[in-house]
Design an enzyme around this catalytic site. Structure first.
Site, PDB file in Angstrom:
ATOM      1  CG  ASP A  29      -1.704   1.162   1.086  1.00 46.99           C
ATOM      2  OD1 ASP A  29      -2.278   1.785   0.516  1.00 46.99           O
ATOM      3  OD2 ASP A  29      -1.599   1.569   2.185  1.00 46.99           O
ATOM      4  CG  ASP A  31      -1.518   7.996   0.702  1.00 49.28           C
ATOM      5  OD1 ASP A  31      -0.497   8.210   0.474  1.00 49.28           O
ATOM      6  OD2 ASP A  31      -2.453   7.041  -0.408  1.00 49.28           O
TER       7      ASP A  31
END
Length: 371
Positions: A29, A31
Protein backbone atom coordinates in the site's frame (compact mmCIF):
# COMPACT_ATOMS: atom_id res chain seq x y z
CA UNK A 1 26.42 -10.02 19.65
CA UNK A 2 23.19 -8.91 21.28
CA UNK A 3 21.14 -8.27 18.13
CA UNK A 4 18.24 -6.61 19.91
CA UNK A 5 16.78 -5.43 16.62
CA UNK A 6 16.66 -8.92 15.19
CA UNK A 7 15.27 -10.55 18.34
CA UNK A 8 12.46 -8.09 19.00
CA UNK A 9 11.22 -7.19 15.55
CA UNK A 10 7.54 -8.09 15.81
CA UNK A 11 4.87 -7.30 18.35
CA UNK A 12 3.11 -10.63 17.83
CA UNK A 13 4.04 -14.30 17.60
CA UNK A 14 6.14 -14.95 14.51
CA UNK A 15 6.32 -18.73 14.41
CA UNK A 16 4.89 -20.03 11.18
CA UNK A 17 5.39 -16.90 9.06
CA UNK A 18 7.38 -18.86 6.52
CA UNK A 19 5.16 -21.94 6.57
CA UNK A 20 3.26 -22.85 3.42
CA UNK A 21 3.75 -21.26 0.01
CA UNK A 22 6.93 -19.27 -0.54
CA UNK A 23 6.68 -15.51 -0.95
CA UNK A 24 7.66 -14.61 -4.51
CA UNK A 25 6.28 -11.08 -4.71
CA UNK A 26 5.51 -8.20 -2.34
CA UNK A 27 2.59 -5.79 -2.74
CA UNK A 28 2.68 -2.47 -0.88
CA UNK A 29 0.00 0.00 0.00
CA UNK A 30 1.21 3.59 -0.33
CA UNK A 31 -0.40 6.12 2.03
CA UNK A 32 0.34 5.31 5.67
CA UNK A 33 2.46 2.30 4.73
CA UNK A 34 5.35 3.77 2.74
CA UNK A 35 4.45 7.44 2.75
CA UNK A 36 3.45 9.70 5.63
CA UNK A 37 0.99 11.53 3.41
CA UNK A 38 -1.74 11.91 6.02
CA UNK A 39 0.53 13.94 8.29
CA UNK A 40 1.69 16.11 5.39
CA UNK A 41 -1.87 16.90 4.36
CA UNK A 42 -3.40 17.30 7.80
CA UNK A 43 -5.19 20.62 8.02
CA UNK A 44 -6.24 20.71 4.37
CA UNK A 45 -9.77 19.55 5.08
CA UNK A 46 -10.18 22.01 7.92
CA UNK A 47 -9.03 24.89 5.71
CA UNK A 48 -11.32 23.82 2.90
CA UNK A 49 -14.41 23.50 5.09
CA UNK A 50 -13.74 26.94 6.57
CA UNK A 51 -14.31 28.43 3.09
CA UNK A 52 -17.91 27.28 3.36
CA UNK A 53 -18.38 28.29 6.98
CA UNK A 54 -18.12 24.72 8.22
CA UNK A 55 -16.07 23.39 11.12
CA UNK A 56 -14.21 20.11 11.06
CA UNK A 57 -15.58 17.41 13.36
CA UNK A 58 -12.29 15.87 14.49
CA UNK A 59 -13.85 13.00 16.41
CA UNK A 60 -15.89 12.03 13.38
CA UNK A 61 -12.95 12.28 10.99
CA UNK A 62 -10.67 10.20 13.20
CA UNK A 63 -13.07 7.27 13.03
CA UNK A 64 -13.61 6.88 9.31
CA UNK A 65 -12.47 7.32 5.75
CA UNK A 66 -8.93 5.94 6.11
CA UNK A 67 -8.35 3.71 3.09
CA UNK A 68 -11.55 4.74 1.28
CA UNK A 69 -11.59 5.69 -2.39
CA UNK A 70 -11.70 9.35 -3.36
CA UNK A 71 -15.22 9.17 -4.77
CA UNK A 72 -16.63 7.49 -1.67
CA UNK A 73 -14.90 10.02 0.58
CA UNK A 74 -16.16 12.98 -1.46
CA UNK A 75 -19.75 11.77 -1.36
CA UNK A 76 -19.64 11.33 2.40
CA UNK A 77 -18.00 14.72 2.94
CA UNK A 78 -20.61 16.56 0.90
CA UNK A 79 -23.41 14.86 2.83
CA UNK A 80 -21.91 15.07 6.32
CA UNK A 81 -21.07 18.77 6.09
CA UNK A 82 -24.02 19.77 3.90
CA UNK A 83 -21.74 21.38 1.36
CA UNK A 84 -23.26 23.22 -1.64
CA UNK A 85 -21.23 21.03 -3.99
CA UNK A 86 -21.51 17.83 -5.92
CA UNK A 87 -18.92 15.15 -5.07
CA UNK A 88 -17.12 15.94 -8.35
CA UNK A 89 -17.00 19.65 -7.53
CA UNK A 90 -15.65 18.84 -4.08
CA UNK A 91 -12.86 16.78 -5.66
CA UNK A 92 -11.94 19.42 -8.24
CA UNK A 93 -11.71 22.17 -5.61
CA UNK A 94 -9.79 20.35 -2.90
CA UNK A 95 -7.38 18.29 -5.01
CA UNK A 96 -5.02 21.19 -5.94
CA UNK A 97 -4.53 21.89 -2.23
CA UNK A 98 -3.59 18.29 -1.58
CA UNK A 99 -1.21 18.24 -4.53
CA UNK A 100 0.78 21.10 -3.00
CA UNK A 101 1.17 19.19 0.27
CA UNK A 102 2.19 15.86 -1.29
CA UNK A 103 5.60 17.33 -2.00
CA UNK A 104 6.18 17.50 1.76
CA UNK A 105 5.15 13.92 2.52
CA UNK A 106 8.10 11.96 3.90
CA UNK A 107 8.90 8.27 3.60
CA UNK A 108 7.96 6.40 6.76
CA UNK A 109 10.74 4.80 8.85
CA UNK A 110 12.20 1.81 7.05
CA UNK A 111 10.34 2.37 3.77
CA UNK A 112 13.31 3.33 1.60
CA UNK A 113 15.44 0.64 3.18
CA UNK A 114 12.93 -2.12 2.41
CA UNK A 115 12.23 -0.95 -1.14
CA UNK A 116 15.96 -0.82 -1.97
CA UNK A 117 16.61 -4.20 -0.35
CA UNK A 118 13.89 -6.03 -2.27
CA UNK A 119 14.88 -4.38 -5.53
CA UNK A 120 18.55 -5.27 -5.02
CA UNK A 121 17.58 -8.90 -4.45
CA UNK A 122 15.29 -9.11 -7.48
CA UNK A 123 12.05 -9.54 -5.54
CA UNK A 124 9.07 -8.38 -7.67
CA UNK A 125 7.20 -5.47 -6.08
CA UNK A 126 3.85 -3.86 -6.77
CA UNK A 127 2.18 -0.72 -5.46
CA UNK A 128 -1.59 -1.02 -5.00
CA UNK A 129 -3.40 2.00 -3.56
CA UNK A 130 -6.97 3.23 -3.25
CA UNK A 131 -5.73 6.55 -4.64
CA UNK A 132 -6.23 7.32 -8.31
CA UNK A 133 -3.30 6.29 -10.49
CA UNK A 134 -2.44 9.89 -11.40
CA UNK A 135 -2.29 10.79 -7.70
CA UNK A 136 -0.02 7.83 -6.96
CA UNK A 137 2.37 8.96 -9.69
CA UNK A 138 2.35 12.50 -8.29
CA UNK A 139 3.08 11.36 -4.73
CA UNK A 140 5.94 9.00 -5.56
CA UNK A 141 7.54 11.45 -8.00
CA UNK A 142 9.08 13.23 -5.02
CA UNK A 143 10.92 10.07 -3.89
CA UNK A 144 13.97 9.06 -5.86
CA UNK A 145 13.85 5.58 -7.33
CA UNK A 146 10.36 4.67 -6.19
CA UNK A 147 8.66 4.63 -9.58
CA UNK A 148 11.43 2.50 -11.10
CA UNK A 149 11.36 0.04 -8.20
CA UNK A 150 7.83 -1.19 -8.78
CA UNK A 151 7.10 -3.42 -11.75
CA UNK A 152 3.39 -2.78 -11.21
CA UNK A 153 1.62 0.37 -9.99
CA UNK A 154 -2.18 0.31 -9.64
CA UNK A 155 -4.79 2.81 -8.49
CA UNK A 156 -8.42 2.20 -7.59
CA UNK A 157 -9.53 3.71 -10.90
CA UNK A 158 -7.81 0.85 -12.76
CA UNK A 159 -9.94 -1.95 -11.27
CA UNK A 160 -13.62 -2.71 -10.78
CA UNK A 161 -13.59 -1.57 -7.13
CA UNK A 162 -11.01 -0.46 -4.60
CA UNK A 163 -10.26 -1.89 -1.17
CA UNK A 164 -11.76 -3.65 0.78
CA UNK A 165 -12.56 -5.55 -2.41
CA UNK A 166 -9.66 -7.82 -3.43
CA UNK A 167 -9.42 -6.59 -7.05
CA UNK A 168 -6.42 -4.29 -6.59
CA UNK A 169 -4.30 -7.01 -5.04
CA UNK A 170 -5.51 -9.69 -7.44
CA UNK A 171 -4.69 -7.51 -10.45
CA UNK A 172 -1.29 -6.59 -9.00
CA UNK A 173 -0.42 -10.26 -8.56
CA UNK A 174 -1.59 -11.05 -12.07
CA UNK A 175 0.53 -8.28 -13.59
CA UNK A 176 3.58 -9.38 -11.56
CA UNK A 177 3.07 -12.93 -12.78
CA UNK A 178 2.87 -14.23 -9.20
CA UNK A 179 0.09 -16.41 -7.80
CA UNK A 180 -1.93 -14.89 -4.95
CA UNK A 181 -0.77 -17.58 -2.55
CA UNK A 182 2.83 -16.49 -3.15
CA UNK A 183 2.18 -12.78 -2.46
CA UNK A 184 2.89 -10.85 0.70
CA UNK A 185 0.87 -7.67 1.25
CA UNK A 186 2.17 -4.88 3.47
CA UNK A 187 -0.65 -2.60 4.65
CA UNK A 188 -1.55 -0.09 7.33
CA UNK A 189 -5.35 0.12 7.17
CA UNK A 190 -8.25 -2.14 8.06
CA UNK A 191 -9.78 -1.89 4.57
CA UNK A 192 -6.42 -2.87 3.07
CA UNK A 193 -6.02 -5.86 5.36
CA UNK A 194 -9.56 -6.98 4.54
CA UNK A 195 -8.77 -6.71 0.83
CA UNK A 196 -5.62 -8.80 1.22
CA UNK A 197 -7.56 -11.40 3.20
CA UNK A 198 -10.17 -11.55 0.47
CA UNK A 199 -7.38 -12.05 -2.07
CA UNK A 200 -6.03 -14.93 0.07
CA UNK A 201 -2.59 -13.38 0.45
CA UNK A 202 -0.20 -13.25 3.40
CA UNK A 203 -0.36 -9.98 5.33
CA UNK A 204 1.98 -7.81 7.37
CA UNK A 205 0.19 -4.88 9.01
CA UNK A 206 1.99 -1.71 10.13
CA UNK A 207 -1.01 0.17 11.52
CA UNK A 208 -1.24 3.62 12.97
CA UNK A 209 -2.86 4.07 16.37
CA UNK A 210 -6.23 4.64 14.70
CA UNK A 211 -6.05 1.43 12.67
CA UNK A 212 -5.49 -1.02 15.52
CA UNK A 213 -8.60 -2.96 14.46
CA UNK A 214 -6.60 -4.64 11.71
CA UNK A 215 -4.32 -6.36 14.23
CA UNK A 216 -6.41 -9.51 14.49
CA UNK A 217 -6.70 -10.02 10.74
CA UNK A 218 -3.03 -9.84 9.71
CA UNK A 219 -0.46 -12.63 9.93
CA UNK A 220 2.00 -10.29 11.62
CA UNK A 221 1.69 -6.80 13.10
CA UNK A 222 4.72 -4.48 13.31
CA UNK A 223 5.27 -1.10 14.89
CA UNK A 224 7.31 0.04 11.88
CA UNK A 225 8.98 -1.28 8.73
CA UNK A 226 12.29 -1.11 10.61
CA UNK A 227 11.07 -4.26 12.38
CA UNK A 228 10.39 -6.20 9.19
CA UNK A 229 12.48 -9.38 8.87
CA UNK A 230 12.48 -10.65 5.27
CA UNK A 231 13.93 -14.04 6.23
CA UNK A 232 10.79 -14.89 8.19
CA UNK A 233 8.99 -14.92 4.84
CA UNK A 234 11.67 -16.80 2.91
CA UNK A 235 13.08 -13.57 1.47
CA UNK A 236 16.77 -12.53 1.52
CA UNK A 237 17.73 -11.08 4.93
CA UNK A 238 18.99 -7.56 5.45
CA UNK A 239 22.75 -7.17 5.65
CA UNK A 240 22.95 -3.57 6.86
CA UNK A 241 23.10 -4.02 10.63
CA UNK A 242 26.42 -2.90 12.14
CA UNK A 243 26.76 -5.24 15.09
CA UNK A 244 23.78 -4.26 17.28
CA UNK A 245 22.65 -1.09 15.52
CA UNK A 246 21.06 -0.08 12.24
CA UNK A 247 21.97 3.16 10.43
CA UNK A 248 18.76 5.00 9.45
CA UNK A 249 17.72 8.08 7.56
CA UNK A 250 18.02 10.82 10.21
CA UNK A 251 14.94 11.81 12.18
CA UNK A 252 15.19 15.43 13.31
CA UNK A 253 13.21 16.74 16.26
CA UNK A 254 13.29 19.88 18.36
CA UNK A 255 11.55 20.89 21.51
CA UNK A 256 11.82 21.64 25.19
CA UNK A 257 13.95 19.26 27.23
CA UNK A 258 12.20 18.82 30.57
CA UNK A 259 13.45 16.41 33.26
CA UNK A 260 14.76 13.84 30.80
CA UNK A 261 12.01 14.10 28.19
CA UNK A 262 11.72 16.06 24.96
CA UNK A 263 8.45 17.89 24.55
CA UNK A 264 7.93 18.30 20.82
CA UNK A 265 7.88 21.83 19.48
CA UNK A 266 4.49 21.83 17.78
CA UNK A 267 0.99 23.02 18.55
CA UNK A 268 -0.18 19.44 18.26
CA UNK A 269 2.50 16.95 19.28
CA UNK A 270 0.82 14.16 17.27
CA UNK A 271 1.94 15.95 14.12
CA UNK A 272 5.68 15.81 14.67
CA UNK A 273 6.25 12.06 14.53
CA UNK A 274 4.36 9.27 12.79
CA UNK A 275 3.07 6.44 14.96
CA UNK A 276 5.65 4.19 13.28
CA UNK A 277 8.61 6.04 14.82
CA UNK A 278 8.49 4.24 18.17
CA UNK A 279 11.51 2.30 19.40
CA UNK A 280 14.97 2.72 20.87
CA UNK A 281 17.31 4.99 18.90
CA UNK A 282 20.75 6.55 19.14
CA UNK A 283 21.84 9.93 17.91
CA UNK A 284 22.98 13.41 18.76
CA UNK A 285 21.57 16.31 20.74
CA UNK A 286 22.38 19.99 20.36
CA UNK A 287 21.82 22.33 23.26
CA UNK A 288 22.21 26.08 22.94
CA UNK A 289 23.46 25.44 19.35
CA UNK A 290 27.12 24.97 20.35
CA UNK A 291 26.95 21.95 22.66
CA UNK A 292 26.60 18.46 21.15
CA UNK A 293 26.01 15.24 23.08
CA UNK A 294 25.69 11.56 22.23
CA UNK A 295 22.24 10.32 23.21
CA UNK A 296 20.07 7.27 23.57
CA UNK A 297 16.40 8.02 22.86
CA UNK A 298 13.37 5.94 23.72
CA UNK A 299 10.19 6.83 21.83
CA UNK A 300 7.22 5.16 23.48
CA UNK A 301 3.48 5.27 23.08
CA UNK A 302 1.63 6.72 26.05
CA UNK A 303 -2.11 6.81 25.49
CA UNK A 304 -2.71 8.54 28.82
CA UNK A 305 -1.69 11.92 27.38
CA UNK A 306 -2.83 14.04 24.44
CA UNK A 307 0.54 13.83 22.67
CA UNK A 308 0.57 10.04 23.26
CA UNK A 309 4.27 9.78 22.32
CA UNK A 310 6.86 10.05 25.05
CA UNK A 311 10.41 10.86 23.95
CA UNK A 312 12.88 10.12 26.74
CA UNK A 313 16.43 11.32 26.11
CA UNK A 314 19.42 9.76 27.89
CA UNK A 315 22.72 11.62 27.64
CA UNK A 316 25.79 9.44 27.07
CA UNK A 317 29.22 10.26 28.55
CA UNK A 318 28.07 13.61 29.86
CA UNK A 319 28.37 14.85 33.40
CA UNK A 320 26.93 18.19 32.44
CA UNK A 321 24.14 19.44 34.66
CA UNK A 322 21.41 20.51 32.28
CA UNK A 323 18.87 23.10 33.20
CA UNK A 324 15.48 21.78 34.20
CA UNK A 325 14.00 23.27 31.04
CA UNK A 326 15.90 24.20 27.90
CA UNK A 327 15.62 23.98 24.12
CA UNK A 328 17.09 20.90 22.49
CA UNK A 329 17.45 19.66 18.92
CA UNK A 330 18.06 15.96 18.35
CA UNK A 331 19.05 13.93 15.29
CA UNK A 332 18.35 10.21 15.52
CA UNK A 333 20.75 8.39 13.19
CA UNK A 334 20.56 4.78 14.36
CA UNK A 335 18.03 2.21 15.52
CA UNK A 336 18.59 -0.44 18.18
CA UNK A 337 15.31 -2.22 18.72
CA UNK A 338 11.55 -2.09 18.68
CA UNK A 339 9.36 -0.59 21.34
CA UNK A 340 8.56 -2.80 24.32
CA UNK A 341 6.02 -1.16 26.60
CA UNK A 342 7.08 -3.10 29.68
CA UNK A 343 10.82 -2.64 29.31
CA UNK A 344 11.34 0.70 27.60
CA UNK A 345 8.80 2.55 29.69
CA UNK A 346 11.17 2.25 32.66
CA UNK A 347 14.52 0.82 31.61
CA UNK A 348 16.36 -0.86 34.48
CA UNK A 349 19.73 0.66 35.30
CA UNK A 350 21.83 -2.30 34.13
CA UNK A 351 19.89 -2.58 30.87
CA UNK A 352 20.13 1.17 30.33
CA UNK A 353 23.90 1.03 30.71
CA UNK A 354 24.01 -1.84 28.23
CA UNK A 355 22.09 0.16 25.65
CA UNK A 356 24.25 3.22 26.30
CA UNK A 357 27.34 1.14 25.68
CA UNK A 358 25.95 -0.02 22.34
CA UNK A 359 25.05 3.54 21.35
CA UNK A 360 28.42 4.91 22.50
CA UNK A 361 30.37 2.46 20.33
CA UNK A 362 28.16 2.97 17.29
CA UNK A 363 28.25 6.76 17.41
CA UNK A 364 32.02 6.63 17.01
CA UNK A 365 31.54 5.00 13.58
CA UNK A 366 31.33 7.06 10.34
CA UNK A 367 27.92 5.55 9.51
CA UNK A 368 26.36 7.35 12.47
CA UNK A 369 27.79 10.81 11.90
CA UNK A 370 25.47 13.65 12.87
CA UNK A 371 24.00 15.18 9.71
Amino acid sequence: MLKFGADMSCCCELQGCNEGAKVLGVIFDLDGTLLDSERATRGVLNEFLARYGKELDREKEDKKRLGMTQKDTAAIMVTDYELPLTPDQFISEITPIYRERWAKAKALPGANRLIKHLQKNGVPMALASNSLREYIDAKISYHKGWKESFSVILGSDQVKAGKPSPYLFEEAAKKMGVDAINCLVIEDSLVGVKAANAAKMKIVAVPSRREADCNGLANVVLHSLLEFQPELWGLPPFDDWLDDTLPIEPIHLSGLYVTGCLEEATDNATLALPDQAVGLYLGWANIDTDRKFKILASINLDFSCVAYKKIRVYLIDSNSDLKQKQNMQISLVGYIRTWDNKELSSIAFDKLEEYKSIARASLDLPSFTCL
